[in-house]
Design an enzyme around this catalytic site. Sequence first.
Site, PDB file in Angstrom:
ATOM      1  N   LEU A 259       0.858  -1.180   0.000  1.00 33.95           N
ATOM      2  CA  LEU A 259       0.000   0.000   0.000  1.00 33.95           C
ATOM      3  C   LEU A 259       0.898   1.234   0.000  1.00 33.95           C
ATOM      4  CD1 LEU A 259      -2.638  -1.007   2.736  1.00 33.95           C
ATOM      5  CD2 LEU A 259      -2.881  -1.176   0.246  1.00 33.95           C
ATOM      6  N   ASP A 260       0.457   2.280  -0.678  1.00 39.24           N
ATOM      7  CA  ASP A 260       1.218   3.524  -0.661  1.00 39.24           C
ATOM      8  C   ASP A 260       1.346   4.035   0.771  1.00 39.24           C
ATOM      9  OD1 ASP A 260       1.343   3.453  -3.426  1.00 39.24           O
ATOM     10  OD2 ASP A 260      -0.473   4.659  -3.664  1.00 39.24           O
ATOM     11  N   LYS A 261       2.363   4.841   1.012  1.00 41.39           N
ATOM     12  CA  LYS A 261       2.619   5.376   2.354  1.00 41.39           C
ATOM     13  C   LYS A 261       1.350   5.953   2.987  1.00 41.39           C
ATOM     14  CE  LYS A 261       4.892   9.240   4.678  1.00 41.39           C
ATOM     15  NZ  LYS A 261       5.649  10.493   4.501  1.00 41.39           N
TER      16      LYS A 261
ATOM     17  N   THR B 293      -1.822   5.516   2.138  1.00 42.60           N
ATOM     18  CA  THR B 293      -3.033   4.709   2.025  1.00 42.60           C
ATOM     19  C   THR B 293      -3.107   3.813   3.253  1.00 42.60           C
ATOM     20  OG1 THR B 293      -3.000   4.714  -0.397  1.00 42.60           O
ATOM     21  CG2 THR B 293      -4.241   2.947   0.670  1.00 42.60           C
TER      22      THR B 293
ATOM     23  N   ARG C  20      -5.718   5.569  -7.744  1.00 45.34           N
ATOM     24  CA  ARG C  20      -5.484   7.014  -7.819  1.00 45.34           C
ATOM     25  C   ARG C  20      -5.384   7.471  -9.276  1.00 45.34           C
ATOM     26  NH1 ARG C  20      -0.319   7.620  -4.064  1.00 45.34           N
ATOM     27  NH2 ARG C  20      -0.664   9.853  -4.456  1.00 45.34           N
TER      28      ARG C  20
END
Length: 325
Positions: free
Chosen positions: A139-141, A143, A238
């Site tokens: 997961l992105d930082k 998210t 996104r």
Amino acid sequence: MSSENRITGQFKIPPGLSDKRLDQAAAELMPEHSRSRLQSWIKSGVLTVNGKTCKPRDKVMLNDLLELDAEPEVKVTWEAEPITLDIVYEDEHLLVINKPAGLVVHPAAGHADGTLVNALLNYAPEVENLPRAGIVHRLDKDTSGIMVVARSLIAHTSLVNQLQERTMGREYEAVVVGSLTGGATVDAPIGRHPQDRKRMAVVSSGKPAVTHYRLIERFAAHTHVRCKLESGRTHQIRVHMTHVRHPLVGDPVYGGRLRLPKGTTEELRAELAAFNRQALHARKLTLEHPETGETMSWEVDLPEDMVQLIAALRKHARELEENDF
């Protein structure tokens, strides 16, 4: 070293990868490994084609058999740190966690420590012997939400296969700009942005990417949606929601400048301005247990910041409706 402590796998070349370079095909079939590592394995002969050692640039053909039998590389530069983890489920093969927004998954330039990997090495030291410390998807930082980590090679192989075969179910919730009238599917390839290499974009040369979204709740000028992934490209939700002109609220990379619709109250203006991360949460994860084959599913609640954002949008929409009467 015993087979339990080796990285092994067998892959048949599918129609879509026929006539591609060996290193390119291997990267598609084994996305959890870096291109440089795959090339090293090819050159050293631990990744073979039909039992033969080849060069990275050699072409592969339909139904060629790729076989991997390599020793794991211990990440000696990654250090264990006592960082608290929100554990949703665990057994000897799996670790399911609820990642908070702000936690980086992998150590990298600018984030050498304080990451999920550092926390995992402290909590489950055995992941040191697995590729990418057992992380098969990330997961992105900024998210939040649920993700699974492999604790064994059996689990690692199984989870990677489930991701490749698209049998792992991943559902997200997001708040997007604009009042949507219905759900839809975005089927658009994603690759590096041609001008900005730090961003992703919908480009014709990108990798296939499919996102399904449907409405949960519609507000005056925003919508709460549920997204399901068929693929797992970097920044996929996104990029796809921006592509259909409904970027995520708070997205610092793809959201553009803050847009405030007519009639926005000071209260909502402050809430939107203060929400400085993409409004994206991994809500639900469904997979097949690598040992038992049992279908398992977990769900984690929205974090407090998204709960507050949705409450503010709901209140604003209700006030507008009341003022119309």
